[in-house]
Write a protein that holds these residues in place. Structure first.
Motif, PDB file in Angstrom:
ATOM      1  N   PRO A  96       0.571  -0.934   0.138  1.00 22.16           N
ATOM      2  CA  PRO A  96      -0.043  -0.335   0.297  1.00 22.16           C
ATOM      3  C   PRO A  96       1.004   1.672  -0.115  1.00 22.16           C
ATOM      4  CG  PRO A  96       0.033  -0.652   2.201  1.00 22.16           C
ATOM      5  CD  PRO A  96       1.121  -2.054   1.583  1.00 22.16           C
ATOM      6  N   GLN A  97       0.736   2.088  -1.020  1.00 20.70           N
ATOM      7  CA  GLN A  97       1.548   3.421  -1.192  1.00 20.70           C
ATOM      8  C   GLN A  97       0.532   4.167   0.086  1.00 20.70           C
ATOM      9  OE1 GLN A  97       4.584   3.653  -3.230  1.00 20.70           O
ATOM     10  NE2 GLN A  97       3.899   1.341  -3.371  1.00 20.70           N
ATOM     11  N   PRO A  98       1.790   5.098   0.600  1.00 19.47           N
ATOM     12  CA  PRO A  98       1.326   6.002   1.545  1.00 19.47           C
ATOM     13  C   PRO A  98       0.661   7.001   0.860  1.00 19.47           C
ATOM     14  CG  PRO A  98       3.406   6.308   1.583  1.00 19.47           C
ATOM     15  CD  PRO A  98       3.367   4.803   0.957  1.00 19.47           C
ATOM     16  N   ARG A  99      -0.064   7.648   1.894  1.00 17.53           N
ATOM     17  CA  ARG A  99      -0.944   9.178   1.120  1.00 17.53           C
ATOM     18  C   ARG A  99      -0.435  10.327   1.503  1.00 17.53           C
ATOM     19  NH1 ARG A  99      -7.321   7.616   0.063  1.00 17.53           N
ATOM     20  NH2 ARG A  99      -7.039   5.763  -1.162  1.00 17.53           N
ATOM     21  N   SER A 100      -0.465  10.511   2.590  1.00 22.87           N
ATOM     22  CA  SER A 100      -0.151  11.597   3.673  1.00 22.87           C
ATOM     23  C   SER A 100       1.367  11.493   4.119  1.00 22.87           C
ATOM     24  CB  SER A 100      -1.711  12.285   4.282  1.00 22.87           C
ATOM     25  OG  SER A 100      -1.166  11.385   5.533  1.00 22.87           O
ATOM     26  N   ASN A 101       1.559  10.252   4.786  1.00 27.49           N
ATOM     27  CA  ASN A 101       2.899  10.708   5.535  1.00 27.49           C
ATOM     28  C   ASN A 101       3.121   9.079   5.460  1.00 27.49           C
ATOM     29  OD1 ASN A 101       2.332   8.467   8.456  1.00 27.49           O
ATOM     30  ND2 ASN A 101       0.844  10.528   8.053  1.00 27.49           N
ATOM     31  N   LEU A 102       4.135   8.427   6.229  1.00 28.69           N
ATOM     32  CA  LEU A 102       5.328   6.981   6.603  1.00 28.69           C
ATOM     33  C   LEU A 102       6.019   7.263   7.162  1.00 28.69           C
ATOM     34  CD1 LEU A 102       5.269   4.447   4.867  1.00 28.69           C
ATOM     35  CD2 LEU A 102       8.021   5.330   3.707  1.00 28.69           C
ATOM     36  N   VAL A 103       6.162   6.236   8.351  1.00 28.92           N
ATOM     37  CA  VAL A 103       6.763   6.193   9.556  1.00 28.92           C
ATOM     38  C   VAL A 103       7.609   5.214   9.273  1.00 28.92           C
ATOM     39  CG1 VAL A 103       7.113   5.514  11.766  1.00 28.92           C
ATOM     40  CG2 VAL A 103       4.742   7.059  11.160  1.00 28.92           C
ATOM     41  N   LEU A 104       9.164   5.144   9.431  1.00 33.63           N
ATOM     42  CA  LEU A 104      10.281   4.807   8.647  1.00 33.63           C
ATOM     43  C   LEU A 104      11.293   4.258  10.127  1.00 33.63           C
ATOM     44  CD1 LEU A 104      11.520   6.338   5.355  1.00 33.63           C
ATOM     45  CD2 LEU A 104       9.850   4.150   5.783  1.00 33.63           C
ATOM     46  N   PHE A 105      11.553   3.218   9.950  1.00 34.41           N
ATOM     47  CA  PHE A 105      12.316   2.631  11.454  1.00 34.41           C
ATOM     48  C   PHE A 105      13.918   2.285  10.147  1.00 34.41           C
ATOM     49  CE2 PHE A 105       8.190   1.737  12.411  1.00 34.41           C
ATOM     50  CZ  PHE A 105       8.186   2.004  13.903  1.00 34.41           C
ATOM     51  N   PRO A 106      15.167   2.460  10.874  1.00 31.93           N
ATOM     52  CA  PRO A 106      16.318   2.483  10.788  1.00 31.93           C
ATOM     53  C   PRO A 106      16.301   1.290  11.767  1.00 31.93           C
ATOM     54  CG  PRO A 106      16.368   3.887  12.315  1.00 31.93           C
ATOM     55  CD  PRO A 106      15.077   4.278  11.599  1.00 31.93           C
ATOM     56  N   ARG A 107      17.413   0.014  12.073  1.00 32.67           N
ATOM     57  CA  ARG A 107      17.946  -0.833  12.680  1.00 32.67           C
ATOM     58  C   ARG A 107      17.476  -0.689  14.153  1.00 32.67           C
ATOM     59  NH1 ARG A 107      20.339  -5.478  11.111  1.00 32.67           N
ATOM     60  NH2 ARG A 107      19.946  -5.917   8.773  1.00 32.67           N
ATOM     61  N   ARG A 108      18.351   0.063  14.571  1.00 37.02           N
ATOM     62  CA  ARG A 108      18.149   1.097  15.642  1.00 37.02           C
ATOM     63  C   ARG A 108      17.307   1.003  16.859  1.00 37.02           C
ATOM     64  NH1 ARG A 108      23.092   3.154  18.779  1.00 37.02           N
ATOM     65  NH2 ARG A 108      22.168   4.393  20.672  1.00 37.02           N
ATOM     66  N   ALA A 109      16.349   0.988  15.826  1.00 38.36           N
ATOM     67  CA  ALA A 109      14.874   1.459  16.542  1.00 38.36           C
ATOM     68  C   ALA A 109      13.529   0.447  16.267  1.00 38.36           C
ATOM     69  CB  ALA A 109      14.154   3.279  15.560  1.00 38.36           C
ATOM     70  N   VAL A 110      14.654  -0.854  15.062  1.00 33.33           N
ATOM     71  CA  VAL A 110      13.394  -2.009  15.706  1.00 33.33           C
ATOM     72  C   VAL A 110      13.854  -2.954  17.029  1.00 33.33           C
ATOM     73  CG1 VAL A 110      13.241  -4.012  14.140  1.00 33.33           C
ATOM     74  CG2 VAL A 110      13.373  -1.473  12.912  1.00 33.33           C
ATOM     75  N   LEU A 111      15.138  -2.639  17.169  1.00 30.39           N
ATOM     76  CA  LEU A 111      16.109  -3.354  18.371  1.00 30.39           C
ATOM     77  C   LEU A 111      15.453  -2.689  19.658  1.00 30.39           C
ATOM     78  CD1 LEU A 111      17.730  -5.344  19.052  1.00 30.39           C
ATOM     79  CD2 LEU A 111      19.627  -3.368  19.379  1.00 30.39           C
ATOM     80  N   ASN A 112      15.239  -1.050  19.330  1.00 33.33           N
ATOM     81  CA  ASN A 112      14.149  -0.556  20.357  1.00 33.33           C
ATOM     82  C   ASN A 112      12.628  -1.353  20.778  1.00 33.33           C
ATOM     83  OD1 ASN A 112      14.129   2.937  21.847  1.00 33.33           O
ATOM     84  ND2 ASN A 112      13.498   1.295  22.296  1.00 33.33           N
ATOM     85  N   VAL A 113      12.287  -1.329  19.557  1.00 29.44           N
ATOM     86  CA  VAL A 113      10.671  -1.730  19.150  1.00 29.44           C
ATOM     87  C   VAL A 113      10.947  -3.354  19.993  1.00 29.44           C
ATOM     88  CG1 VAL A 113       9.291  -2.546  18.159  1.00 29.44           C
ATOM     89  CG2 VAL A 113      10.010  -0.721  17.395  1.00 29.44           C
TER      90      VAL A 113
END
Length: 229
Positions: A96-113
């Motif tokens: 699905p193509q985002p219409r208004s915004n797109l949240v992106l995570f680098p590896r460090r943020a994925v590890l934080n999750v």
């Protein structure tokens, strides 16, 4: 040794382990976008085998912490450029193509999750790997001579982290601060007494000044009378 409960509750512990991004691929291969740097919310959800809504809610609750580890949101021209240069090369059909915004995570943020997400077996395995790796590194660093001292330090650090995360450290902080507060109170009292003394001296000096002026007038009067004669 740190526990999983301490890791889930303590941001400071998570920050100390956030550089171990290799733990992600040790547990499960993390599929990245064609830029080789980022993943989307859906990709994070797929990795941890949870719904996108779970990731969104977690991102909302811990937004500041995740931002500090690189999570960001694309909008406007930046989003259009990213869609053209990166998402257009994404190989999964029906993305699905985002219409208004797109949240992106680098590896460090994925590890934080992974260090925040409770109801995910994958996240739990990542946490276990992190804790085992950290324990092994500490064991290797301290050696046999300092093992007892380091074990004691580890226990104290872990206890403080858990107590800080749960709010139980408040009493200890109050006990530590109480002498300082008392000392400040004594200093304020001394300053107040000194201020009273200074004020009293000022009043007395003013009275002395009036007395001297009156004395000058009295001494000057006979002199003027003599000059007239």
């Amino acid at each position: 040794m740190f526990t999983e409960a301490a890791l889930l509750e303590s941001r400071s512990l998570r920050s100390g382990l956030s550089h171990h991004v290799h733990a992600l691929d040790k547990v499960k291969a993390l599929v990245l976008l064609p830029d080789g740097l980022h993943v989307t919310t859906r990709m994070v959800a797929d990795y941890f085998e949870v719904s996108e809504e779970v990731v969104r809610q977690l991102s909302s609750r811990h937004r500041a912490e995740l931002h500090s580890n690189g999570m960001f949101t694309l909008r406007g021209a930046d989003l259009q450029r990213f869609k053209r240069d990166i998402l257009s090369r994404y190989s999964v059909q029906g993305y699905p193509q985002p219409r208004s915004n797109l949240v992106l995570f680098p590896r460090r943020a994925v590890l934080n999750v992974a260090m925040l997400l409770r109801d995910s077996d994958v996240a739990r395995r990542v946490r276990t790997y992190l804790l085992d790796t950290e324990a092994g590194a500490r064991d290797a660093a301290r050696g046999p001579a300092g093992s007892s001292v380091c074990s004691s330090l580890d226990r104290h650090v872990e206890e403080i982290a858990v107590r800080a995360a749960t709010g139980a450290v408040t009493e200890a902080v109050e006990r530590a601060v109480a002498p300082v507060v008392a000392q400040l109170g004594e200093i304020n009292a001394r300053m107040a007494r000194q201020t009273e003394v200074v004020c009293a001296m000022s009043v007395r000096l003013a009275d002395v000044g009036d007395d001297l002026a009156d004395l000058r007038r009295r001494v000057g009067a006979p002199r003027r009378d003599r000059r007239r004669r």
